[in-house]
Design an enzyme around this catalytic site. Structure first.
Site, PDB file in Angstrom:
ATOM      1  N   ASP A  58       0.734  -1.321  -0.083  1.00 53.57           N
ATOM      2  CA  ASP A  58      -0.062  -0.074  -0.094  1.00 53.57           C
ATOM      3  C   ASP A  58       0.872   1.138   0.118  1.00 53.57           C
ATOM      4  O   ASP A  58       1.970   1.243   0.338  1.00 53.57           O
ATOM      5  CB  ASP A  58      -1.000  -0.107   1.161  1.00 53.57           C
ATOM      6  CG  ASP A  58      -2.137   0.826   0.970  1.00 53.57           C
ATOM      7  OD1 ASP A  58      -2.047   1.495   0.127  1.00 53.57           O
ATOM      8  OD2 ASP A  58      -3.096   0.919   2.023  1.00 53.57           O
TER       9      ASP A  58
ATOM     10  N   GLU B 141      -7.880  -0.481   4.799  1.00 52.72           N
ATOM     11  CA  GLU B 141      -6.432  -0.611   4.773  1.00 52.72           C
ATOM     12  C   GLU B 141      -5.956  -0.814   6.155  1.00 52.72           C
ATOM     13  O   GLU B 141      -4.984  -1.935   6.014  1.00 52.72           O
ATOM     14  CB  GLU B 141      -5.882   0.728   4.372  1.00 52.72           C
ATOM     15  CG  GLU B 141      -6.267   1.148   3.031  1.00 52.72           C
ATOM     16  CD  GLU B 141      -5.812   2.830   2.616  1.00 52.72           C
ATOM     17  OE1 GLU B 141      -5.908   2.792   1.328  1.00 52.72           O
ATOM     18  OE2 GLU B 141      -5.565   3.374   3.477  1.00 52.72           O
TER      19      GLU B 141
END
Length: 227
Positions: free
Chosen positions: A87, A109
């Site tokens: 990420d 996330e």
């Protein structure tokens, strides 16, 4: 056909995305985040479409891009964990603590990061800072609690603003907290997460990245977490 050369920042994102590809392995279920640098990473996943067992995505936007490549999307509840999550970040420090959530996907996330054995964060060098907080800190909140949470964040020294018109993939709202200079990211993450009505805060400090890949004009630099 578009023959325009990529600008300097785009080139750095492409370089760091290429470096992240080197950490993939055949048959893995890959955790994939959200954002412009992650988009550069996904754009390079085409040759891996048949080599990956699938991907767990942190946002609807990333899911759409992965499906376009033919990469199967896996429900996180269907697996016991992930070996790797990749990420980006809006800010990162040399302790690999991060601010994330500029794309409003911070809760998913954080969930995917918590399930991963390794978390590799990919950024261009503009995101590396000595202190977190110049980028407004996102906080996902239950809609009915927005004003309550805003008052509590102001008591912590921040200046919260409502990100008007933005609804997260979870149906919640975002407060962006300005004016912070974060010296104790782990402590602040804990305090904000304890405010009633907060879903989560975009500080990734209790679970920071394990490896930071930084795209620079000269190439890609690796930053590892201090021992």
């Amino acid at each position: 056909m578009n023959t325009q050369a990529p600008d300097a920042q785009s080139l750095k994102k492409q370089r760091v995305a290429q470096a992240a590809i080197q950490h993939l392995s055949d048959g893995m279920i890959l955790g994939v985040g959200t954002g412009s640098t992650v988009n550069a990473f996904i754009d390079q996943l085409g040759p891996w479409a048949r080599r990956l067992a699938g991907a767990v995505s942190s946002s609807d936007a990333s899911t759409t891009k992965l499906k376009t490549l033919g990469i199967p999307i896996v429900d996180l509840n269907a697996v016991d964990g992930l070996s790797l999550y990749i990420d980006g970040a809006d800010e990162a420090n040399d302790r690999l603590e991060l601010i994330k959530g500029g794309g409003a996907a911070l809760t998913r996330e954080k969930i995917v990061a918590a399930c991963a054995e390794r978390f590799i964060c990919i950024v261009d060098e503009s995101k590396l800072v000595p202190y977190l907080g110049a980028f407004p800190l996102p906080v996902e909140v239950i809609p009915m609690a927005r004003r309550l949470v805003s008052r509590e964040l102001a008591r912590l020294g921040g200046q919260p603003t409502h990100r008007a018109g933005v609804v997260t993939d979870n149906g919640n709202e975002i407060l962006d907290v300005h004016g912070l200079r974060i010296t104790d990211a782990v402590g602040l993450e804990s305090r904000i997460n304890q405010i009633t009505g907060v879903v989560t805060v975009g500080l990734f400090a209790a679970r920071p990245a394990d490896l930071l890949l930084v795209g620079t004009a000269a190439g890609v630099r690796e930053v590892r977490r201090p021992a």
